[in-house]
Write a protein that holds these residues in place. Structure first.
Motif: not given
Length: 133
Positions: A8-27
């Protein structure tokens, strides 16, 4: 050979912010050095990755369109197991910065669910296993 989804691939505007969210919030763990345009998480079962939207036209040879606001095109679903785990998972994710879409509730199809959104408006369902009536 039977076809199956592998990534599953997401095409994202802000890669750094999205990585932080899925790493730090979702885990979801990731071993990524911060260099774009691609980041792949360490996720068992199906690969999960992100790619910078501004690089996509060169890859595709054409310019795609994207939804704005809350993205109703698809959802990602996190399985919380037992129904009561939906509530605690929802509370934890919201406390860590996830946007609320709807609070935990029992669904007519015999599961408990809640929904949040990531920073770019992609829907994430938090779902229990099905239960017998």
């Amino acid at each position: 050979m039977q076809m199956r989804f592998d990534l599953i691939g997401l095409f994202v505007c802000d890669l750094n912010a999205m990585v932080r969210f899925y790493r730090d919030v979702v885990g979801i763990p990731i071993d990524w050095n911060g260099d774009g345009p691609y980041a792949e998480f360490m996720h068992e079962g199906i690969r999960f990755a992100m790619y910078e939207r501004d690089k996509l036209p060169d890859l595709l040879g054409q310019t795609p369109s994207y939804p704005e606001g809350l993205n109703g095109s698809f959802e990602l679903s996190l399985n919380a197991g037992e129904p009561q785990n939906v509530d605690s998972t929802f509370e934890k994710l919201v406390a860590n910065g996830a946007a609320v879409v709807y609070a935990p509730r029992n669904e007519p199809w015999h599961m408990r669910s809640a929904m949040i959104a990531d920073p770019e408006g992609n829907l994430i369902e938090i779902a229990s296993d099905f239960w017998e009536e």
